[in-house]
Design a protein around this motif. Structure first.
Motif, short mmCIF file in Angstrom:
data_model
loop_
_atom_site.label_atom_id
_atom_site.label_comp_id
_atom_site.label_asym_id
_atom_site.label_seq_id
_atom_site.Cartn_x
_atom_site.Cartn_y
_atom_site.Cartn_z
N GLU A 1 0.83 -1.21 0.00
CA GLU A 1 0.00 0.00 0.00
C GLU A 1 0.87 1.26 0.00
O GLU A 1 0.63 2.20 -0.77
CB GLU A 1 -0.92 0.00 1.23
N LEU A 2 1.89 1.28 0.84
CA LEU A 2 2.75 2.45 0.93
C LEU A 2 3.56 2.66 -0.34
O LEU A 2 3.71 3.79 -0.82
CB LEU A 2 3.69 2.32 2.14
N ILE A 3 4.11 1.59 -0.89
CA ILE A 3 4.91 1.71 -2.11
C ILE A 3 4.07 2.28 -3.24
O ILE A 3 4.49 3.19 -3.96
CB ILE A 3 5.53 0.36 -2.48
N VAL A 4 2.86 1.73 -3.40
CA VAL A 4 1.97 2.22 -4.45
C VAL A 4 1.65 3.70 -4.24
O VAL A 4 1.64 4.50 -5.19
CB VAL A 4 0.69 1.37 -4.50
N ARG A 5 1.43 4.11 -3.01
CA ARG A 5 1.11 5.51 -2.73
C ARG A 5 2.33 6.41 -2.96
O ARG A 5 2.18 7.57 -3.35
CB ARG A 5 0.55 5.65 -1.32
N HIS A 6 3.53 5.89 -2.73
CA HIS A 6 4.74 6.64 -3.06
C HIS A 6 4.84 6.89 -4.57
O HIS A 6 5.42 7.89 -4.99
CB HIS A 6 5.98 5.88 -2.58
N TRP A 7 4.31 5.99 -5.35
CA TRP A 7 4.48 6.06 -6.80
C TRP A 7 3.30 6.68 -7.54
O TRP A 7 3.48 7.23 -8.62
CB TRP A 7 4.67 4.64 -7.37
N ARG A 8 2.11 6.57 -7.01
CA ARG A 8 0.91 6.84 -7.80
C ARG A 8 0.09 8.02 -7.32
O ARG A 8 -1.05 8.19 -7.73
CB ARG A 8 0.03 5.59 -7.84
N GLY A 9 0.64 8.85 -6.47
CA GLY A 9 -0.15 9.97 -5.99
C GLY A 9 0.74 11.09 -5.50
O GLY A 9 1.96 11.05 -5.63
N GLY A 10 0.13 12.13 -4.93
CA GLY A 10 0.87 13.25 -4.38
C GLY A 10 1.17 13.04 -2.92
O GLY A 10 1.44 11.92 -2.47
N ALA A 11 1.11 14.12 -2.16
CA ALA A 11 1.39 14.06 -0.72
C ALA A 11 0.34 13.19 -0.01
O ALA A 11 -0.83 13.17 -0.39
CB ALA A 11 1.40 15.46 -0.14
N PHE A 12 0.78 12.46 1.00
CA PHE A 12 -0.15 11.60 1.73
C PHE A 12 0.38 11.34 3.14
O PHE A 12 1.56 11.54 3.45
CB PHE A 12 -0.36 10.27 1.00
N GLU B 1 5.60 13.89 0.61
CA GLU B 1 5.39 14.12 -0.81
C GLU B 1 6.58 13.52 -1.55
O GLU B 1 7.64 14.15 -1.66
CB GLU B 1 5.25 15.60 -1.13
N PRO B 2 6.44 12.30 -2.05
CA PRO B 2 7.59 11.59 -2.63
C PRO B 2 7.98 12.17 -3.99
O PRO B 2 7.27 11.98 -4.98
CB PRO B 2 7.09 10.15 -2.77
N LEU B 3 9.09 12.87 -4.03
CA LEU B 3 9.61 13.46 -5.25
C LEU B 3 11.06 13.03 -5.45
O LEU B 3 11.79 12.91 -4.48
CB LEU B 3 9.52 14.99 -5.19
N PRO B 4 11.45 12.76 -6.69
CA PRO B 4 10.64 12.83 -7.90
C PRO B 4 9.77 11.59 -8.05
O PRO B 4 10.04 10.55 -7.44
CB PRO B 4 11.69 12.88 -9.01
N ALA B 5 8.76 11.71 -8.89
CA ALA B 5 7.95 10.54 -9.23
C ALA B 5 8.76 9.61 -10.12
O ALA B 5 9.74 10.02 -10.75
CB ALA B 5 6.69 11.00 -9.97
N PRO B 6 8.39 8.33 -10.18
CA PRO B 6 9.08 7.42 -11.10
C PRO B 6 8.92 7.87 -12.55
O PRO B 6 8.01 8.63 -12.89
CB PRO B 6 8.37 6.08 -10.87
N VAL B 7 9.81 7.41 -13.40
CA VAL B 7 9.72 7.70 -14.83
C VAL B 7 8.48 7.03 -15.42
O VAL B 7 7.76 7.63 -16.22
CB VAL B 7 11.00 7.22 -15.56
N GLN B 8 8.23 5.77 -15.04
CA GLN B 8 7.07 5.05 -15.56
C GLN B 8 5.80 5.61 -14.92
O GLN B 8 5.70 5.70 -13.70
CB GLN B 8 7.20 3.55 -15.27
N ALA B 9 4.86 5.97 -15.73
CA ALA B 9 3.61 6.54 -15.23
C ALA B 9 2.94 5.58 -14.27
O ALA B 9 2.72 4.41 -14.60
CB ALA B 9 2.69 6.87 -16.39
N GLY B 10 2.63 6.05 -13.08
CA GLY B 10 2.02 5.17 -12.08
C GLY B 10 3.00 4.31 -11.34
O GLY B 10 2.63 3.56 -10.45
N GLY B 11 4.28 4.40 -11.71
CA GLY B 11 5.32 3.63 -11.04
C GLY B 11 5.67 2.35 -11.76
O GLY B 11 4.92 1.88 -12.63
N PRO B 12 6.80 1.75 -11.42
CA PRO B 12 7.19 0.47 -12.02
C PRO B 12 6.16 -0.61 -11.72
O PRO B 12 5.44 -0.54 -10.72
CB PRO B 12 8.52 0.15 -11.32
N PRO B 13 6.04 -1.61 -12.60
CA PRO B 13 5.13 -2.72 -12.31
C PRO B 13 5.44 -3.36 -10.96
O PRO B 13 6.61 -3.60 -10.63
CB PRO B 13 5.40 -3.71 -13.45
#
Length: 248
Positions: free
Chosen positions: A156-167, A180-192
């Motif tokens: 849950e935490l990893i996905v939220r680090h990759w797929r959203g803003g501050a939480f 607020e995890p910055l920068p976001a991953p290169v892959q949209a929504g995060g790596p698989p």
């Protein structure tokens, strides 16, 4: 070096003329069995030349062969280094134990690798199992129920680090406060996110909710078919298209 694996991964073809499941063949290397940096460079180069799509490695600190003194380079440091010297090859773990790293640390490491490779990274994650390395390196290995509890929060935490803003997040095992995890991953929504499991109800439900792929090991064809059926049912129960969750 111990025997390694060819990973058979389902791929769903979205072309109407060819709709259905196909196989994508990847390679997984048991890196804890004395695989050196020179070996890794040679393996990655061979995979790129041969057109192998993804090179996975295990994430262990000790050999899993009883009595062996074979060693292991760190999985994610190896992946970052390989990412800098390859051009097309995707890289990832099968699988990183949730017991090894805090989820914020793991999410940041994987994001870093994703930037190094310009978006060629995949994260396999599981509950952890090898008692020997946990005892040797001082990692806690709770009973399986508690490990799955922590794994659910970690995913849950990893996905939220990759797929959203501050939480913020307040769980039994982990917390985060206005991060607020910055920068976001290169892959949209995060790596698989690949969830490793044995087809049990809790991991199947977790995969349907958060994972991009489910991975099993050492199963017969009928057992694997049973896992596929349970994944389909879990996806349908929450309104997810089962074809969006490949099985490897």
């Amino acid at each position: 070096m111990s025997p390694n694996e060819v990973v058979h991964r389902e791929q769903t073809d979205t072309d109407e003329a060819h709709r259905g499941s196909t196989l994508d063949l990847c390679v997984m290397i048991e890196g804890q069995e004395d695989v050196t940096w020179e070996d890794w460079k040679a393996l990655a180069g061979a995979c790129e030349r041969a057109g192998v799509r993804t090179l996975f490695r295990s994430d262990h600190y000790l050999s899993v062969v009883a009595g062996s003194r074979r060693g292991s380079l760190d999985a994610w440091a190896t992946i970052c280094a390989l990412g800098a010297i390859t051009d097309r090859l995707r890289l990832g773990t099968l699988v990183s134990p949730a017991t090894f790293r805090h989820p914020a640390v793991l999410a940041k490491m994987v994001t870093t690798a994703d930037h190094v490779t310009h978006g060629r990274i995949e994260l396999g994650i599981g509950a952890g199992w090898w008692r020997g390395e946990h005892d040797a390196y001082g990692f806690q290995l709770p009973p399986i129920g508690a490990r799955i509890d922590a794994l659910e929060e970690q995913c849950e935490l990893i996905v939220r680090h990759w797929r959203g803003g501050a939480f913020s997040f307040h769980g039994r095992h982990y917390t985060a406060e206005n991060v607020e995890p910055l920068p976001a991953p290169v892959q949209a929504g995060g790596p698989p996110l690949i969830l490793g499991g044995m087809g049990k109800p809790r991991s199947i439900a977790l995969a349907a909710r958060l994972a991009d792929e489910y991975n099993v090991d050492e199963m017969t064809a009928p057992e694997t078919a049973g896992v596929r059926n349970r994944l389909d049912a879990a996806c349908e129960a929450i309104g997810r298209d089962p074809a969006s969750l490949p099985l490897s």
